[in-house]
Motif scaffolding. Structure first.
Motif, PDB file in Angstrom:
ATOM      1  N   GLU A  90       0.832  -1.206   0.000  1.00 18.70           N
ATOM      2  CA  GLU A  90       0.000   0.000   0.000  1.00 18.70           C
ATOM      3  C   GLU A  90       0.866   1.256   0.000  1.00 18.70           C
ATOM      4  O   GLU A  90       0.820   2.087   0.899  1.00 18.70           O
ATOM      5  CB  GLU A  90      -0.931   0.008   1.205  1.00 18.70           C
ATOM      6  N   GLN A  99      -0.095   7.151  -1.580  1.00 23.27           N
ATOM      7  CA  GLN A  99      -0.920   8.031  -0.754  1.00 23.27           C
ATOM      8  C   GLN A  99      -1.794   8.837  -1.725  1.00 23.27           C
ATOM      9  O   GLN A  99      -2.799   8.324  -2.188  1.00 23.27           O
ATOM     10  CB  GLN A  99      -0.063   8.866   0.184  1.00 23.27           C
ATOM     11  N   GLY A 156       5.349  11.379   0.855  1.00 24.75           N
ATOM     12  CA  GLY A 156       6.319  10.676   1.687  1.00 24.75           C
ATOM     13  C   GLY A 156       6.208   9.176   1.653  1.00 24.75           C
ATOM     14  O   GLY A 156       6.259   8.510   2.681  1.00 24.75           O
ATOM     15  N   ARG A 180       8.108   2.949   1.782  1.00 25.21           N
ATOM     16  CA  ARG A 180       7.353   1.845   1.174  1.00 25.21           C
ATOM     17  C   ARG A 180       7.773   1.600  -0.266  1.00 25.21           C
ATOM     18  O   ARG A 180       7.697   0.469  -0.756  1.00 25.21           O
ATOM     19  CB  ARG A 180       5.851   2.126   1.271  1.00 25.21           C
ATOM     20  N   LEU A 200      -7.081  -1.895   7.956  1.00 26.44           N
ATOM     21  CA  LEU A 200      -7.663  -2.324   6.681  1.00 26.44           C
ATOM     22  C   LEU A 200      -6.986  -1.626   5.503  1.00 26.44           C
ATOM     23  O   LEU A 200      -6.497  -0.510   5.628  1.00 26.44           O
ATOM     24  CB  LEU A 200      -9.165  -2.013   6.663  1.00 26.44           C
ATOM     25  N   ALA A 201      -7.023  -2.313   4.368  1.00 26.90           N
ATOM     26  CA  ALA A 201      -6.436  -1.743   3.148  1.00 26.90           C
ATOM     27  C   ALA A 201      -7.228  -0.519   2.712  1.00 26.90           C
ATOM     28  O   ALA A 201      -8.449  -0.465   2.868  1.00 26.90           O
ATOM     29  CB  ALA A 201      -6.452  -2.786   2.034  1.00 26.90           C
ATOM     30  N   ALA A 208      -2.676   1.135  10.172  1.00 26.37           N
ATOM     31  CA  ALA A 208      -1.801   1.114   8.986  1.00 26.37           C
ATOM     32  C   ALA A 208      -1.754   2.508   8.360  1.00 26.37           C
ATOM     33  O   ALA A 208      -0.717   2.970   7.883  1.00 26.37           O
ATOM     34  CB  ALA A 208      -2.312   0.091   7.964  1.00 26.37           C
ATOM     35  N   GLU A 246       0.436   4.747  10.416  1.00 26.89           N
ATOM     36  CA  GLU A 246       1.855   4.503  10.081  1.00 26.89           C
ATOM     37  C   GLU A 246       2.267   5.245   8.818  1.00 26.89           C
ATOM     38  O   GLU A 246       3.332   5.863   8.764  1.00 26.89           O
ATOM     39  CB  GLU A 246       2.092   3.003   9.844  1.00 26.89           C
ATOM     40  N   ARG A 247       1.426   5.165   7.807  1.00 26.44           N
ATOM     41  CA  ARG A 247       1.752   5.855   6.549  1.00 26.44           C
ATOM     42  C   ARG A 247       1.831   7.371   6.747  1.00 26.44           C
ATOM     43  O   ARG A 247       2.683   8.042   6.174  1.00 26.44           O
ATOM     44  CB  ARG A 247       0.708   5.535   5.467  1.00 26.44           C
TER      45      ARG A 247
END
Lengths: 151, 721
Positions: free
Chosen positions: A93, A96, A134, A138, B198-199, B624, B627-628
């Motif tokens: 994932e 963004q 950012g 990932r 969740l995604a 999640a 975190e991103r």
């Protein structure tokens, strides 16, 4: 009238030959996956492949691409988003806002084509695309994963 | 309704439906299978619409710009709705519908890390109300009391009779049910969908090129526009020679948009830009033509010791404590102008007729975009509509509506035709609403035991509100200047107890337009406070963590995140040889954050190895996603710390593109470890607060490595060797 081989199809485009490839893709052919970010080859949002090599299409005049050179855009990277890099991007994932991500994916796919097992340093040297949200940590992880899964 | 996840084709269908759409009873056959187009399907309520095929469409009023609010808000609705998450899709209601429906979706504005924390309550109530109506519809069909029915994953069961049905089957009947009068929300500890990693719902199209951003929008017959406004702030057009470019390929019209702005409308954008670049323009540089960065710095310097200041905090007697102290430490910091530099430059598409105006734009504030469109069109807002698109980055920039106004003014030049205005990167760099510039004089007093007995923090510099929202100022004061520094605010209060404390602001507003920039004033306030804490700790001869801890006894939540990063980075043990550490903490946007960094300096080059971050956002909707956001916050914050600087010369910004306005790239990115400590009891934001601790953690580590105290940002202007 320039002829271009794009995503496996020969296309005639009626355009001034100084027009950058990016704008031919976006405005003549409706392929908007390659993005405009800077226009000076700094950010890489416009990255496509020309004969497999990641190329910043915003500074590549359409006259600089020969009819037999194979241009691949994000739309042609895989028929269904199943390229190992796209799959890794989904698994991690990465995206963004996503605006820079198609260029980032094209740069990563080209890197893996040249270097199937890149080190962290290889990735850091080759992936110079700008992402403002950012996603870099990932991006790095996804490229490493893609290199394992592609092999 | 606009389909958030729709392909271009279905997007056009969806927007056409919305344009003429529900109000006129225009029906788009479902057979067209526009993936999330909801036209023709009755909604259960404003937030939820369920199709016969069980697709659950959740309406999201806030804007998705990468921060993940679309998914987080959908999780909150779905949690109460008790639907099958795998069937969930989303769509944006339009601002025009919000106006027409008495603001049923409330606030569309998306900034200040408020998307979830400001709307969690009413979106959950929307989901819960829909659930009750769906159950009531099933119960009515079965002739049983609703209280005897249960629901899980969109399947309603009456266990006494063994009957089941699904949301998709009863949705139409549910739409006729009365909303429940009383709604009890679930206890967060019972969450199954919310709180889970969740995604995201919006990933796939971003990996294939299918995601349509504003810059990608196309309509049949659409024209394209490129624009140039006078680069000198306050300047205007002296003259231009339209004749010189009017016969260039594709050119349709050269337009004087306003006194300071000229645009070219052409068939393609590349033609418009080419002609605009060739257009001979003479600018009248205006009243600010002599303004330079040095002039601005001098102006701010004058505020560091001036008497005119708005006082935020004045406890004890700071002046007396400073003058009678054994040891006084003083330092002046400064923070430059910065551009948001979203990857997608500003753009908007508009179509105008004397009866109706429509705008399509990536915006952080759909209602403000609608208002700007109506004003520029000169039409009542009821005759206008605004369609939101995913943003290619926002960071605060797209809360401003200048580009929407321009697009409408251009569309008025060619009534009935769609016009897409796209700014060049250069235009975007030269016409930002810049992170404001401030300086800060910190003066602290230490007693003989190294205790901080007094602190005076004097901020001098620019107010955002004075320029952008003067009506929000309080008695002339801009409270946002003091982000993270207030005494008792749930938005962000200071985590230190200091017996004599004065925090004040001498407002100095240079003629450069400021704006809300991701993290806003928390960013530099954290640098001032946290780097100076390290300076004080050094003067006191005390470890920076221990020095802070002495001041934080009454601030357990601040302390908890600080302790968490210190523990994870191994603060009590020495780092590897050649590696140095720094840390920082602050509270902002309702959340408590801290960071610890490990860096080294090799041949004068900074290498950031590792950053540990801790966040206490109260409640956690999607770990999640947090975190991103934390990872991204370091990229944004470190970009600013290392490179971010717009310098001013001749009353204009000097940097025009990424070759001179550098940003962080992958090679410099440290590994980020995220610790989430949701302590409950409050709702904090996550999109911004962590940005503020990125720079202080790294700057404090740089001191540890080099003995150099960096007090003026960005770092690129300093030699570290």
């Amino acid at each position: 009238m320039p002829k271009l081989n794009i995503n496996g199809t020969e296309r005639d485009v009626d355009v001034d030959e100084n027009t950058p490839l990016l704008w031919v893709l976006r405005e003549q052919l409706g392929l908007t996956g390659a993005k405009y970010g800077c226009g000076v080859a700094q950010c890489g949002a416009c990255t496509v492949h020309i004969d497999g090599v990641a190329t910043r299409s915003c500074v590549m005049p359409v006259s600089g691409v020969a009819p037999d050179q194979k241009i691949v855009t994000i739309e042609g990277l895989s028929p269904d988003g199943s390229h190992p890099v796209q799959r890794a991007w989904l698994a991690h994932e990465v995206a963004q806002c996503g605006y820079c991500q198609t260029g980032m994916i094209m740069a990563a796919a080209s890197l893996l084509q040249q270097k199937p097992n890149p080190t962290d340093d290889d990735i850091k040297a080759e992936i110079t695309n700008i992402c403002r949200c950012g996603t870099y940590p990932r991006v790095l992880a996804a490229i490493k994963d893609a290199s394992k899964n592609a092999g | 309704m606009i389909a958030v996840k729709a392909s271009r084709r279905s997007f056009l269908v969806g927007s056409a439906a919305a344009a003429g759409g529900l109000a006129l009873g225009f029906h788009v056959p479902l057979a067209q299978k526009a993936r999330a187009s909801s036209a023709g399907v009755p909604e259960v309520n404003a937030w939820v619409l369920i199709k016969p095929d069980e697709t659950v469409v959740i309406r999201i009023a806030r804007s998705e710009m990468g921060q993940g609010t679309l998914t987080g808000l959908a999780q909150l609705v779905a949690e109460e709705l008790e639907c099958d998450w795998s069937k969930v899709t989303t769509e944006y209601p339009t601002p025009g519908q919000n106006v027409a429906r008495n603001r049923v979706w409330r606030n569309f504005s998306t900034g200040g890390s408020r998307g979830i924390r400001e709307s969690h309550d009413y979106v959950r109530q929307g989901g819960a109300a829909a659930r009750e109506m769906l159950i009531a519809a099933a119960a009515a069909q079965w002739g049983v009391p609703a209280s005897q029915c249960t629901v899980a994953k969109g399947v309603i069961t009456h266990s006494a009779s063994g009957r089941t049905t699904t949301y998709g089957k009863v949705a139409e009947a549910a739409s006729k049910q009365k909303p429940p009068e009383k709604i009890v929300l679930k206890d967060t500890k019972d969450w199954k969908i919310a709180g889970q990693p969740l995604a995201r719902l919006d990933t796939i199209d971003k990996l294939t090129g299918k995601q349509i951003y504003g810059a990608d929008l196309a309509f049949p017959g659409m024209l394209n526009a490129a624009i140039k406004a006078c680069p000198h702030f306050g300047g205007k057009i002296a003259s231009y020679d339209a004749e010189a470019v009017s016969s260039m390929p594709g050119v349709r019209k050269v337009v004087r948009v306003d006194d300071a702005t000229v645009a070219v409308i052409a068939t393609t954008w590349w033609q418009a830009k080419t002609a605009l670049d060739a257009l001979p323009i003479t600018w009248e540089e205006g009243p600010n033509k002599t303004i330079t960065s040095a002039w601005i710095a001098e102006m701010l310097k004058g505020g560091l010791d001036s008497e005119d200041a708005f006082i935020l905090t004045n406890t004890g007697d700071t002046k007396a404590a400073l003058s009678s102290s054994d040891k006084v430490v003083s330092a002046v910091y400064s923070f430059p102008y910065q551009n948001h530099a979203t990857m997608e430059p500003m753009n908007a598409t508009a179509r105008y007729t004397p009866e109706r105006c429509e705008v399509w734009a990536p915006t952080q504030n759909g209602e403000a975009s609608l208002a700007a469109a109506a004003e520029a069109a000169g039409l009542p807002v009821q005759q206008c509509e605004m369609y939101k698109l995913h943003l290619g980055g926002g960071f605060g920039r797209r809360g401003m509506q200048d580009y929407v106004r321009q697009a409408v003014l251009l569309a008025k030049e060619v009534p009935g035709t769609h016009v897409k205005l796209l700014w060049s990167r250069e235009e975007d760099m030269l016409h930002g609403f810049y992170h404001p510039t401030t300086q800060c004089k910190m003066t602290g007093a230490l007693d003989k035991d190294g205790n901080l007995t007094a602190l005076h923090m004097r901020i001098s510099g620019q107010s955002i509100l004075a320029s952008v929202r003067p009506e929000a100022m309080v008695g002339g004061m801009d409270p946002i200047v003091f982000q993270g520094l207030t005494a008792n605010s749930p938005e962000g209060h200071l985590g230190y107890t200091i017996p004599n404390l004065r925090i004040d602001h001498a407002m100095r507003n240079p003629p450069v337009p400021p704006g809300f920039w991701r993290g806003v004033n928390l960013n530099q306030n954290a640098i001032y406070m946290e780097c100076f804490m390290d300076e004080l700790a050094r003067a006191a001869g005390i470890d920076p963590l221990a020095f802070r801890r002495k001041l934080m006894a009454k601030h357990p939540k601040h302390l908890a995140v600080l302790d968490a990063v210190a523990e994870r980075i191994g603060w009590s043990n020495a780092p590897a040889k050649g590696v140095f550490r720094g840390l920082g903490q602050i509270m902002g946007f309702g959340s408590y954050v801290a960071a610890a960094a490990e860096i080294s300096i090799e041949k004068g080059q900074l290498k950031m190895h590792r950053i540990v971050a801790a966040t206490d956002p109260g409640h956690m909707v999607n770990p999640a996603q947090i975190e991103r956001q934390v990872e991204g916050s370091f990229v944004y914050g470190l970009s600013a710390a290392l490179y971010g600087e717009c310098t001013i010369k001749d009353g204009r910004v000097e940097q025009e593109n990424f070759d001179t306005y550098e940003v962080l790239r992958l090679a410099e990115m440290p590994a980020v470890e995220t610790i989430i400590i949701p302590s409950g009891g409050f709702w904090g934001g996550v999109g911004e607060p962590t940005i503020a601790v990125a720079a202080p953690a790294v700057l404090n580590a740089i001191y540890a490595a080099t003995g150099k105290t960096i007090r003026t940002l960005p770092l690129k202007n300093h030699k570290l060797a």
